[in-house]
Write a protein that holds these residues in place. Sequence first.
Motif, PDB file in Angstrom:
ATOM      1  N   LEU A  30      73.867 -32.370  13.123  1.00  0.00           N
ATOM      2  CA  LEU A  30      73.127 -32.504  14.386  1.00  0.00           C
ATOM      3  C   LEU A  30      72.631 -31.156  14.885  1.00  0.00           C
ATOM      4  O   LEU A  30      71.529 -31.043  15.414  1.00  0.00           O
ATOM      5  CB  LEU A  30      73.997 -33.171  15.451  1.00  0.00           C
ATOM      6  N   ALA A  31      73.440 -30.125  14.708  1.00  0.00           N
ATOM      7  CA  ALA A  31      73.012 -28.780  15.105  1.00  0.00           C
ATOM      8  C   ALA A  31      71.874 -28.299  14.209  1.00  0.00           C
ATOM      9  O   ALA A  31      71.014 -27.541  14.652  1.00  0.00           O
ATOM     10  CB  ALA A  31      74.178 -27.807  15.037  1.00  0.00           C
ATOM     11  N   PHE A  32      71.854 -28.726  12.962  1.00  0.00           N
ATOM     12  CA  PHE A  32      70.776 -28.363  12.057  1.00  0.00           C
ATOM     13  C   PHE A  32      69.476 -29.082  12.424  1.00  0.00           C
ATOM     14  O   PHE A  32      68.400 -28.487  12.421  1.00  0.00           O
ATOM     15  CB  PHE A  32      71.166 -28.694  10.611  1.00  0.00           C
ATOM     16  N   LEU A  33      69.589 -30.353  12.761  1.00  0.00           N
ATOM     17  CA  LEU A  33      68.381 -31.141  13.056  1.00  0.00           C
ATOM     18  C   LEU A  33      67.807 -30.850  14.438  1.00  0.00           C
ATOM     19  O   LEU A  33      66.594 -30.869  14.620  1.00  0.00           O
ATOM     20  CB  LEU A  33      68.692 -32.635  12.920  1.00  0.00           C
ATOM     21  N   PHE A  34      68.668 -30.595  15.421  1.00  0.00           N
ATOM     22  CA  PHE A  34      68.228 -30.344  16.796  1.00  0.00           C
ATOM     23  C   PHE A  34      68.944 -29.112  17.346  1.00  0.00           C
ATOM     24  O   PHE A  34      69.803 -29.224  18.226  1.00  0.00           O
ATOM     25  CB  PHE A  34      68.535 -31.555  17.689  1.00  0.00           C
ATOM     26  N   PRO A  35      68.616 -27.900  16.871  1.00  0.00           N
ATOM     27  CA  PRO A  35      69.415 -26.719  17.236  1.00  0.00           C
ATOM     28  C   PRO A  35      69.474 -26.418  18.729  1.00  0.00           C
ATOM     29  O   PRO A  35      70.569 -26.266  19.280  1.00  0.00           O
ATOM     30  CB  PRO A  35      68.738 -25.569  16.488  1.00  0.00           C
ATOM     31  N   GLY A  36      68.353 -26.323  19.381  1.00  0.00           N
ATOM     32  CA  GLY A  36      68.349 -25.976  20.799  1.00  0.00           C
ATOM     33  C   GLY A  36      68.982 -27.051  21.661  1.00  0.00           C
ATOM     34  O   GLY A  36      69.772 -26.759  22.563  1.00  0.00           O
ATOM     35  N   TRP A  45      74.474 -22.651  27.496  1.00  0.00           N
ATOM     36  CA  TRP A  45      73.203 -22.659  28.209  1.00  0.00           C
ATOM     37  C   TRP A  45      72.262 -21.537  27.778  1.00  0.00           C
ATOM     38  O   TRP A  45      71.095 -21.799  27.455  1.00  0.00           O
ATOM     39  CB  TRP A  45      73.439 -22.583  29.709  1.00  0.00           C
ATOM     40  N   LEU A  46      72.719 -20.314  27.800  1.00  0.00           N
ATOM     41  CA  LEU A  46      71.842 -19.187  27.498  1.00  0.00           C
ATOM     42  C   LEU A  46      71.379 -19.220  26.041  1.00  0.00           C
ATOM     43  O   LEU A  46      70.185 -19.095  25.754  1.00  0.00           O
ATOM     44  CB  LEU A  46      72.552 -17.864  27.810  1.00  0.00           C
ATOM     45  N   THR A  47      72.306 -19.405  25.127  1.00  0.00           N
ATOM     46  CA  THR A  47      71.958 -19.462  23.705  1.00  0.00           C
ATOM     47  C   THR A  47      71.056 -20.649  23.425  1.00  0.00           C
ATOM     48  O   THR A  47      70.086 -20.537  22.657  1.00  0.00           O
ATOM     49  CB  THR A  47      73.230 -19.546  22.846  1.00  0.00           C
ATOM     50  N   GLY A  48      71.340 -21.783  24.037  1.00  0.00           N
ATOM     51  CA  GLY A  48      70.511 -22.962  23.840  1.00  0.00           C
ATOM     52  C   GLY A  48      69.097 -22.764  24.341  1.00  0.00           C
ATOM     53  O   GLY A  48      68.124 -23.174  23.697  1.00  0.00           O
ATOM     54  N   ALA A  49      68.962 -22.123  25.499  1.00  0.00           N
ATOM     55  CA  ALA A  49      67.626 -21.872  26.046  1.00  0.00           C
ATOM     56  C   ALA A  49      66.843 -20.901  25.163  1.00  0.00           C
ATOM     57  O   ALA A  49      65.651 -21.098  24.917  1.00  0.00           O
ATOM     58  CB  ALA A  49      67.740 -21.324  27.462  1.00  0.00           C
ATOM     59  N   VAL A  50      67.520 -19.868  24.647  1.00  0.00           N
ATOM     60  CA  VAL A  50      66.849 -18.910  23.765  1.00  0.00           C
ATOM     61  C   VAL A  50      66.422 -19.582  22.469  1.00  0.00           C
ATOM     62  O   VAL A  50      65.286 -19.404  22.007  1.00  0.00           O
ATOM     63  CB  VAL A  50      67.766 -17.690  23.496  1.00  0.00           C
TER      64      VAL A  50
END
Length: 161
Positions: A30-36, A45-50
Amino acid sequence: MISLYVLEPPSGADRDHRSTRFIADRFNWLAFLFPGLWLLWKRCWLTGAVVLGLQIAAGRVAELPGLSLAGMLTNLALALVIGLEGHHILVKSLRFKCWTLQDVVVATDLASAEAAYFANLESASSAQDVPPADWSKLSPAPQAAGWTGQALGLFDHDGGR
């Protein structure tokens, strides 16, 4: 075999350890298919937004003439990194939020990892009941053995080479 990080919340583990988290250190599809989105779902939050911003930027670059391959490869590389390191990013995020890393357990699955961790936890609590040994009586003092306390490397050469 899977390595699992064992984390406890800032308030400490509750009595039945329901708040203790076991996070597997492995590839996540799931992290590979939809990383952000995966990072945002896991509250990084911060890493996801970047990462989401980089995905959008790579998508825009892929729309430019002659740069479609560069945009697609950038998105693929980003997805691969988050797929491989997503759980590690999650552990770092939790540690930043004052969660404590208690242990890293290697097991075949989550159930055996929990069993191994909690069995080790029980044996450690029973070991706390034993009074600590007085180590000064078991080994001679360093000064009594001829040690001067001034050594730079592994071994002291008594002031010479």
